[in-house]
Motif scaffolding. Structure first.
Motif, PDB file in Angstrom:
ATOM      1  N   ASP A 380       4.196 -13.400  16.333  1.00 16.61           N
ATOM      2  CA  ASP A 380       4.928 -13.619  15.083  1.00 16.61           C
ATOM      3  C   ASP A 380       4.674 -12.494  14.076  1.00 16.61           C
ATOM      4  O   ASP A 380       5.486 -12.257  13.190  1.00 16.61           O
ATOM      5  N   GLN A 381       3.526 -11.839  14.181  1.00 15.80           N
ATOM      6  CA  GLN A 381       3.174 -10.800  13.205  1.00 15.80           C
ATOM      7  C   GLN A 381       3.381  -9.377  13.744  1.00 15.80           C
ATOM      8  O   GLN A 381       3.015  -8.407  13.084  1.00 15.80           O
ATOM      9  N   ARG A 384       5.157  -6.700  11.382  1.00 18.20           N
ATOM     10  CA  ARG A 384       4.368  -6.237  10.246  1.00 18.20           C
ATOM     11  C   ARG A 384       3.184  -5.384  10.713  1.00 18.20           C
ATOM     12  O   ARG A 384       2.838  -4.379  10.088  1.00 18.20           O
ATOM     13  N   ARG A 387       4.341  -1.971  11.501  1.00 19.15           N
ATOM     14  CA  ARG A 387       4.589  -1.185  10.294  1.00 19.15           C
ATOM     15  C   ARG A 387       3.261  -0.715   9.673  1.00 19.15           C
ATOM     16  O   ARG A 387       3.123   0.433   9.262  1.00 19.15           O
ATOM     17  N   SER A 418      -5.494 -15.610   4.049  1.00 12.88           N
ATOM     18  CA  SER A 418      -4.036 -15.598   3.995  1.00 12.88           C
ATOM     19  C   SER A 418      -3.476 -15.960   5.370  1.00 12.88           C
ATOM     20  O   SER A 418      -4.087 -15.655   6.390  1.00 12.88           O
ATOM     21  N   VAL A 420      -0.879 -14.736   6.733  1.00 12.79           N
ATOM     22  CA  VAL A 420      -0.418 -13.548   7.454  1.00 12.79           C
ATOM     23  C   VAL A 420      -1.273 -12.357   7.038  1.00 12.79           C
ATOM     24  O   VAL A 420      -1.836 -12.334   5.949  1.00 12.79           O
TER      25      VAL A 420
ATOM     26  N   SER B  50       6.367 -14.668   8.062  1.00 12.90           N
ATOM     27  CA  SER B  50       6.493 -13.222   8.308  1.00 12.90           C
ATOM     28  C   SER B  50       7.610 -12.632   7.464  1.00 12.90           C
ATOM     29  O   SER B  50       7.564 -11.463   7.103  1.00 12.90           O
ATOM     30  N   ALA B  53       6.220 -12.045   4.218  1.00  9.08           N
ATOM     31  CA  ALA B  53       5.339 -10.880   4.282  1.00  9.08           C
ATOM     32  C   ALA B  53       6.142  -9.589   4.234  1.00  9.08           C
ATOM     33  O   ALA B  53       5.733  -8.607   3.619  1.00  9.08           O
ATOM     34  N   GLU B  54       7.310  -9.593   4.864  1.00  9.54           N
ATOM     35  CA  GLU B  54       8.150  -8.392   4.805  1.00  9.54           C
ATOM     36  C   GLU B  54       8.623  -8.128   3.392  1.00  9.54           C
ATOM     37  O   GLU B  54       8.735  -6.990   2.945  1.00  9.54           O
ATOM     38  N   GLU B  56       6.989  -8.903   0.785  1.00  6.06           N
ATOM     39  CA  GLU B  56       5.822  -8.367   0.092  1.00  6.06           C
ATOM     40  C   GLU B  56       5.730  -6.848   0.305  1.00  6.06           C
ATOM     41  O   GLU B  56       5.533  -6.087  -0.641  1.00  6.06           O
ATOM     42  N   PRO B  65       2.447 -15.616   0.855  1.00 10.70           N
ATOM     43  CA  PRO B  65       3.596 -15.862   1.745  1.00 10.70           C
ATOM     44  C   PRO B  65       4.060 -17.327   1.746  1.00 10.70           C
ATOM     45  O   PRO B  65       5.218 -17.593   2.052  1.00 10.70           O
TER      46      PRO B  65
END
Ligand SMILES: Cc1cc2nc3c(=O)[nH]c(=O)nc-3n(C[C@H](O)[C@H](O)[C@H](O)COP(=O)(O)OP(=O)(O)OC[C@H]3O[C@@H](n4cnc5c(N)ncnc54)[C@H](O)[C@@H]3O)c2cc1C
Lengths: 521, 88
Positions: A380-381, A384, A387, A418, A420, B50, B53-54, B56, B65
């Motif tokens: 799921d992450q 991110r 990136r 957190s 995420v 997510s 989060a993007e 952010e 989030p």
């Protein structure tokens, strides 16, 4: 710092060696009879282990989470059933440390230090990993709540004095539709709580794996942990912490497996020579040691991240929980392949300890999120993380803390947890770490760290390119997640080694094991 | 997209979120309604984090989030974000 960690650990070691409750024959007999190891748990209570489950700010002795993980690993190395049974109190209380009000946390801390068993009931018969499917309901009433429903397949549900319960508080459910409660069994009306019978299990046969049925159970408003409606958020954060403890138990099982297999190979003489003289036996033992080192590196960094890199914990703990139990199951399977035919699993060797361990260890990969559930959390992450890798985002102070086992842990800050993560500092710092190894380390390591950096770059490129759809995660994503885990564990190994650059051959074996498992050559 | 960092308005945030959600779901942006919960589109709650989060990363601000759990439609989330950015 090392002294405060080592002290209880050394004292615990002495207890495990000397206490009759930890006699292997006694524990083996209890397992055969599927009886709870009550004497061993009582010995751990008398030793004061429960105080290590309680943060210092709530009256206990828990400061750095690495220390409690080391204690649980030591217990698991002797007996996984005892670790699962006793350690449950640690897992069961975490939600209160994260979100409970200070007075409630202090009360719970005092109860635990006095020996109270705390359980944590999330799962239901019809809803295993799917927390949002839970049907046990809490309805508001004057001055409190009424709970109805069942929780099932719960460790210590019957023995516990206190139970952390996840209940649906909005009939429509959803991520803000659940609330956590801390039930004190002694304060419930008679008949409000009925324990469900013990479930016979494949491993940890003596453990109290049972359930609770609540019927019109009234509790006060003070039973709520954190804000109403925030149960899912709190429990997901709690799982990030508790996963590192499960991982510690898995490492203890791995230690035990390697110890038993090494002794078996030395003691078993076939055709006039001990098995340990054979090259294939030596190889499988060396491989198992490298696999355990790799798992330990991932686990060490992940548990220290609770204090040092809380913002990255959602990823680091999922990676460790997916990776470590799978590595340990795999090393046990490979030891069994080579030594099983000579009787390693049989009742004749150390009261059947290896056969039992083979059954027990698998349980850790199931509870607190299975390997697949954790891999899914990582997937799921992906976007991110890819990136963050490209940007090189990292937290250097946090990284320094988690990769130096002698660094004093910073204070636990629940508010920094957190759901995420912004990145993974351990991997972001890998290219720099590799440069340092190349500059200062022995030549035999240089090529290996270069391959690791290249493999990590490829994994992130694939993560960035992955066209993921929620609910349609392709099998290839799970394979990619496994490679990510291997990169992380190996990078953790490199970072830890740089702090104490001794025993290069050991790091070499760890890296070879990780690169082989990734299929790079 | 990058002009968002300058002055985010509910409209610009909404447009960005529609694109982002459409991209995650592999659908056309025109098919994403801004006034229905994102779960309508089969986005599960944890996955929705997510997207927050993007956001952010995109706005380069620190956001919790779970804001997306408290404001589960694109409209509500955009409004909440603008309020949050103003107060920050
Ligand atoms: C010994 C033992 C002790 C336990 N103790 C406790 C306890 O103290 N408290 C408690 O609340 N629960 C406890 N459990 C329950 C445990 O958490 C559940 O068994 C677990 O959540 C899995 O649920 P399930 O068995 O219903 O499988 P399911 O959730 O139905 O899963 C079935 C399969 O699908 C996979 N899967 C599920 N979701 C995903 C996903 N999102 N992505 C990929 N794969 C997925 C799983 O890995 C599994 O292989 C315990 C279980 C055991 C065996």
């Amino acid at each position: 710092m090392t002294a405060t960690v080592a002290d209880p650990l050394a004292r615990l070691g002495a207890l495990l060696d000397r206490s009759p409750a930890f006699d292997p024959a006694t524990l083996a007999a209890l397992d055969r009879a599927e009886r709870f190891p009550a004497d061993a748990c009582a010995a751990l209570d008398a030793f004061g282990l429960p105080a290590h489950y309680v943060p210092v700010e709530h009256g206990g002795r828990l400061h750095g989470f690495g220390a409690v993980a080391a204690l649980l690993r030591a217990v698991a190395r002797r007996d996984l059933t005892v670790a699962v049974a006793h350690g449950k109190t640690y897992l069961g209380a975490v939600a209160t440390w994260i979100a409970g009000d200070p007075a409630a946390a202090a009360r719970l801390g005092a109860r635990i230090a006095a020996g109270a068993v705390v359980s944590c009931a999330l799962t239901e018969r019809a809803h295993g990993s799917d927390l949002l499917g839970g049907e046990l309901t809490a309805r508001p009433r004057a001055g409190g709540w009424t709970l109805d429903g069942e929780k099932w397949l719960i460790n210590n549900a019957t023995r516990a004095e206190l139970v952390t319960v996840l209940a649906r508080t909005d009939p429509g459910g959803g991520p803000r539709g659940f609330t956590l409660f801390l039930l004190d069994k002694a304060r419930l009306a008679p008949g409000a709580l009925t324990p469900a019978p013990k479930v016979p299990t494949y491993g940890v046969r003596g453990a109290d794996i049972s359930g609770i049925v609540l019927r019109g159970a009234h509790v006060g408003a003070d039973a709520v942990i954190g804000p109403v409606g925030h149960g899912i958020e709190i429990i997901l954060k709690a799982l990030h912490l508790t996963r590192t403890a499960c991982v510690a138990m898995s490492l203890g099982a791995g230690d035990h497996a390697l110890e038993l297999a090494t002794a078996f190979a030395a003691e078993t003489v076939v055709a006039g020579r001990p098995l340990a003289d054979r090259p294939e036996v030596r190889r499988v033992l060396a491989d198992a040691a490298a696999a355990l080192d790799l798992a330990e590196a991932a686990a060490t960094v992940a548990v220290r991240a609770i204090n040092g890199l809380p913002r990255e914990l959602s990823v680091l703990s999922a990676v460790a929980k997916a990776f470590v139990p799978a590595q340990v199951d795999d090393l046990i399977a490979r030891l069994t392949d080579v030594l099983g035919p000579y009787g390693l699993l049989g009742p004749g060797f150390r009261h059947g300890a290896f056969g039992r361990l083979e059954r027990d260890a698998r349980i850790v990969g199931i509870f607190d999120g299975s390997s697949l559930v954790n891999r899914n959390a990582l997937i799921d992450q992906f976007r991110r993380l890819a990136r963050a890798w490209r940007k090189g985002a990292r937290d250097d102070a946090g990284l320094a803390e988690v990769t130096d086992p002698d660094a004093p842990p910073s204070a636990f800050r629940p508010a920094a947890l957190s759901l995420v993560a912004g990145g993974n500092s351990v991997l972001a710092a890998l290219p720099d770490a590799a440069r340092r190894v190349r500059a200062t380390g022995p030549a035999e390591l240089a090529g290996l760290v270069d391959r690791l950096v290249a493999a990590t770059g490829e994994v992130h490129a694939e993560m960035a390119a992955f066209d993921l759809r929620p609910h349609a995660v392709p099998p290839a994503a799970f394979e990619l997640a496994e490679r990510y885990e291997l990169c992380f564990a190996a990078a953790a190994g490199v970072q830890l080694w740089l702090r104490r650059p001794v025993d290069a051959p050991r790091l070499r074996a760890l890296l070879v094991r990780a690169l082989d498992a990734m299929g790079t050559r | 997209m990058s002009d968002l960092t300058a002055v985010p308005t509910p409209e610009s945030l909404r447009a960005w979120l529609v694109d982002c959600v459409a991209d995650h779901l592999g659908r056309a942006p025109a098919g994403i309604a801004t006034d229905v919960p994102l779960t309508t589109y089969g986005l599960d709650s944890v996955y929705a984090l997510s997207i927050a989060a993007e956001l952010e990363d995109h706005l380069d601000v620190s956001l919790d989030p779970t804001l997306i759990w408290d404001h589960p439609t694109i409209d509500a989330l955009s409004a909440a974000l603008v309020a949050e950015l103003r107060s920050a």
